[in-house]
Every structure is written in C-alpha cells, then in structure tokens.
Write a protein that holds these residues in place. Structure first.
Motif, PDB file in Angstrom:
ATOM      1  N   GLU A   1      -1.950   4.704   5.705  1.00  0.00           N
ATOM      2  CA  GLU A   1      -1.301   4.752   4.398  1.00  0.00           C
ATOM      3  C   GLU A   1      -2.124   5.573   3.411  1.00  0.00           C
ATOM      4  O   GLU A   1      -1.588   6.380   2.647  1.00  0.00           O
ATOM      5  CB  GLU A   1      -1.104   3.329   3.875  1.00  0.00           C
ATOM      6  CG  GLU A   1      -0.372   3.264   2.539  1.00  0.00           C
ATOM      7  CD  GLU A   1      -0.156   1.846   2.063  1.00  0.00           C
ATOM      8  OE1 GLU A   1       0.370   1.664   0.950  1.00  0.00           O
ATOM      9  OE2 GLU A   1      -0.522   0.906   2.805  1.00  0.00           O
ATOM     10  N   ASP A   2      -3.450   5.377   3.432  1.00  0.00           N
ATOM     11  CA  ASP A   2      -4.334   6.136   2.530  1.00  0.00           C
ATOM     12  C   ASP A   2      -4.303   7.626   2.861  1.00  0.00           C
ATOM     13  O   ASP A   2      -4.301   8.478   1.961  1.00  0.00           O
ATOM     14  CB  ASP A   2      -5.767   5.616   2.642  1.00  0.00           C
ATOM     15  CG  ASP A   2      -5.920   4.216   2.057  1.00  0.00           C
ATOM     16  OD1 ASP A   2      -5.017   3.790   1.321  1.00  0.00           O
ATOM     17  OD2 ASP A   2      -6.928   3.543   2.368  1.00  0.00           O
TER      18      ASP A   2
ATOM     19  N   ARG B   1      -1.082   9.019   1.664  1.00  0.00           N
ATOM     20  CA  ARG B   1      -1.123   9.130   0.205  1.00  0.00           C
ATOM     21  C   ARG B   1      -1.898  10.373  -0.213  1.00  0.00           C
ATOM     22  O   ARG B   1      -1.468  11.114  -1.105  1.00  0.00           O
ATOM     23  CB  ARG B   1      -1.791   7.879  -0.381  1.00  0.00           C
ATOM     24  CG  ARG B   1      -1.870   7.889  -1.904  1.00  0.00           C
ATOM     25  CD  ARG B   1      -0.503   7.722  -2.516  1.00  0.00           C
ATOM     26  NE  ARG B   1      -0.532   7.790  -3.961  1.00  0.00           N
ATOM     27  CZ  ARG B   1       0.515   7.577  -4.739  1.00  0.00           C
ATOM     28  NH1 ARG B   1       1.676   7.287  -4.190  1.00  0.00           N
ATOM     29  NH2 ARG B   1       0.425   7.658  -6.037  1.00  0.00           N
TER      30      ARG B   1
ATOM     31  N   LYS C   1      -3.674   0.519   6.927  1.00  0.00           N
ATOM     32  CA  LYS C   1      -4.175   0.895   5.592  1.00  0.00           C
ATOM     33  C   LYS C   1      -4.768   2.301   5.625  1.00  0.00           C
ATOM     34  O   LYS C   1      -4.555   3.097   4.682  1.00  0.00           O
ATOM     35  CB  LYS C   1      -5.244  -0.105   5.163  1.00  0.00           C
ATOM     36  CG  LYS C   1      -5.856   0.170   3.794  1.00  0.00           C
ATOM     37  CD  LYS C   1      -4.809   0.009   2.694  1.00  0.00           C
ATOM     38  CE  LYS C   1      -5.444  -0.035   1.317  1.00  0.00           C
ATOM     39  NZ  LYS C   1      -6.324   1.090   1.012  1.00  0.00           N
ATOM     40  N   ALA C   2      -5.508   2.618   6.696  1.00  0.00           N
ATOM     41  CA  ALA C   2      -6.104   3.954   6.814  1.00  0.00           C
ATOM     42  C   ALA C   2      -5.010   5.017   6.882  1.00  0.00           C
ATOM     43  O   ALA C   2      -5.115   6.079   6.260  1.00  0.00           O
ATOM     44  CB  ALA C   2      -6.986   4.023   8.056  1.00  0.00           C
TER      45      ALA C   2
ATOM     46  N   SER D   1       5.307   3.864  -4.072  1.00  0.00           N
ATOM     47  CA  SER D   1       5.038   3.749  -2.640  1.00  0.00           C
ATOM     48  C   SER D   1       5.091   5.127  -1.985  1.00  0.00           C
ATOM     49  O   SER D   1       5.706   6.061  -2.519  1.00  0.00           O
ATOM     50  CB  SER D   1       6.065   2.820  -1.982  1.00  0.00           C
ATOM     51  OG  SER D   1       7.351   3.428  -1.967  1.00  0.00           O
TER      52      SER D   1
ATOM     53  N   ASP E   1      -4.090  -4.173  10.610  1.00  0.00           N
ATOM     54  CA  ASP E   1      -3.918  -3.980   9.164  1.00  0.00           C
ATOM     55  C   ASP E   1      -4.828  -2.865   8.653  1.00  0.00           C
ATOM     56  O   ASP E   1      -4.431  -2.062   7.796  1.00  0.00           O
ATOM     57  CB  ASP E   1      -4.231  -5.278   8.412  1.00  0.00           C
ATOM     58  CG  ASP E   1      -3.201  -6.366   8.680  1.00  0.00           C
ATOM     59  OD1 ASP E   1      -2.113  -6.032   9.190  1.00  0.00           O
ATOM     60  OD2 ASP E   1      -3.487  -7.549   8.404  1.00  0.00           O
ATOM     61  N   LEU E   2      -6.056  -2.826   9.192  1.00  0.00           N
ATOM     62  CA  LEU E   2      -7.003  -1.786   8.766  1.00  0.00           C
ATOM     63  C   LEU E   2      -6.503  -0.404   9.171  1.00  0.00           C
ATOM     64  O   LEU E   2      -6.600   0.558   8.390  1.00  0.00           O
ATOM     65  CB  LEU E   2      -8.372  -2.061   9.388  1.00  0.00           C
ATOM     66  CG  LEU E   2      -9.509  -1.118   8.967  1.00  0.00           C
ATOM     67  CD1 LEU E   2      -9.791  -1.270   7.478  1.00  0.00           C
ATOM     68  CD2 LEU E   2     -10.764  -1.412   9.783  1.00  0.00           C
TER      69      LEU E   2
END
Length: 212
Positions: free
Chosen positions: A95-96, A99, A92-93, A119, A88-89
């Motif tokens: 995804e960030d 972004r 998330k990294a 999104s 998950d981490l």
C-alpha cells in the motif's frame, strides 16, 4: 493410586516364599529405571526445543508487533498470529509503495495543489479522471485549432477569388461576408448569362423576320 505407591505397598506384602523372585524384580526395576531416564531426557530435550521454537517465534512477532504481550498462547495460535502479522505487514508495504507511485504520478502530471488525502483506489481513479479530462481538453483544442486554420485558409481562398473577379472586399471581411459576396457575384454572372442568351435569341428572331 500411582504405580510407585502400588509397588511400595506390594513389597510389604512379599512373603518368605517369594524371596527368590526379588532378584528378578530388582533387575526389572533397574531396566525400567534406565528406560524412564531415557524417556525423561527425550522429553526434557523436546520441551527445550519447543520452548526455544516458541521463543524464536515470539521474537519474530515482536519484530513486527513490538507491543505484543505474551499471554501463554499455544504455539499454533502464535504461528497464526505471526502469519497474520506478516501478511498485514506485506499488505502495508504494498500500500505504501502504491501510494508513493501515485504521489509521483500526481506530481509528474503537474496538477494544482498537493496530492489529495484519500485511499489509493480513490486516488488512482481521481488521477485517471483528471488525466482523461486533460486529454479530452487537448483533443478539443486541437480540433478547434484545426477548424480555425481551415476557416482561415478557406477565407483567404475566397478572398483571393473575389479579388480576382475585380471585387474589392474589406481586408477584415469575415468568411460569411466573403461567401455572401461570392454568392452574389456568381448569381449576377448566371443572371447575366441568362440575359445574354435571351437577348441573343430575340436578336436571331428579329434578324430572321427582317430577312423574310
């Protein structure tokens, strides 16, 4: 009944005739005592290693999930939880990072307003749509500019041509007006040639009649 209780009870049942076997029994018990001590030390070491391994894993989990509560989960359950937390981490990294890349892409493109809150997939599709729309507009403008230039060149060419014929078009005449003026001039020229040919034909016929 445990083995210790059974042995204790059995010693009370020994008879005088069996006293000669006691020395061998004592030796067996001493050997068993040594073996049990070795087994206990190994088990204690294994337990400490498992506890240390579990403590290390809990520390790793708390580094990712600070509010995680230890409820005595098994090592395997903790391992699965840690793997999930790491995955998950990592997601998330990523995804960030995506972004951040999309926000930079939005800003570099110079679109109006702040980057929309949506999104990453939706934002990526939105940016691509806006860029394509901008590209289409540029192509359309380029095509229109090319057409305007072509019409201007064509107008000037016709303007010069009708001027060479001695006509005097208005300086602000449109392309359509100049084309109409040129068409009428050409039609008039054709008609004049037809009239001249007919006149010549009749003159020849008249001359022939007079000569006869």
């Amino acid at each position: 009944m445990s083995a210790v209780v059974a042995i204790r009870n059995a010693t009370q049942m020994l008879t005088p005739e069996e006293r000669h076997h006691i020395t061998g029994l004592i030796a067996n018990l001493k050997d068993k005592y040594k073996t049990l001590n070795s087994d206990a030390r190994r088990e204690e070491q294994a337990t400490k290693a498992r506890d240390a391994k579990r403590t290390t894993l809990l520390k790793k989990i708390h580094e990712i999930v600070p509010d995680f509560t230890d409820e005595g989960q098994s090592y395997d359950d903790l391992k699965n939880l840690h793997d999930t937390a790491k995955s998950d981490l990592k997601a998330k990294a990523k995804e960030d990072k995506d972004r951040e890349r999309l926000v930079k892409k939005w800003n570099d493109a110079g679109f109006d307003g702040d980057c929309p809150s949506m999104s990453n997939d939706a934002l990526d599709a939105h940016i691509k749509s806006l860029l394509k729309e901008r590209q289409d507009e540029k192509k359309a403008k380029k095509k229109l500019d090319a057409q305007i230039l072509a019409d201007a060149n064509k107008r000037q060419k016709i303007f010069d041509k009708v001027s060479e014929f001695g006509l005097k078009p208005a300086p602000d005449s449109t392309l359509e007006q100049l084309q109409g003026l040129l068409t009428r001039h050409n039609d008039a020229q054709k008609q004049q040639k037809k009239d001249d040919a007919a006149c010549k034909k009749f003159r020849n016929q008249l001359n022939k009649i007079i000569a006869d």
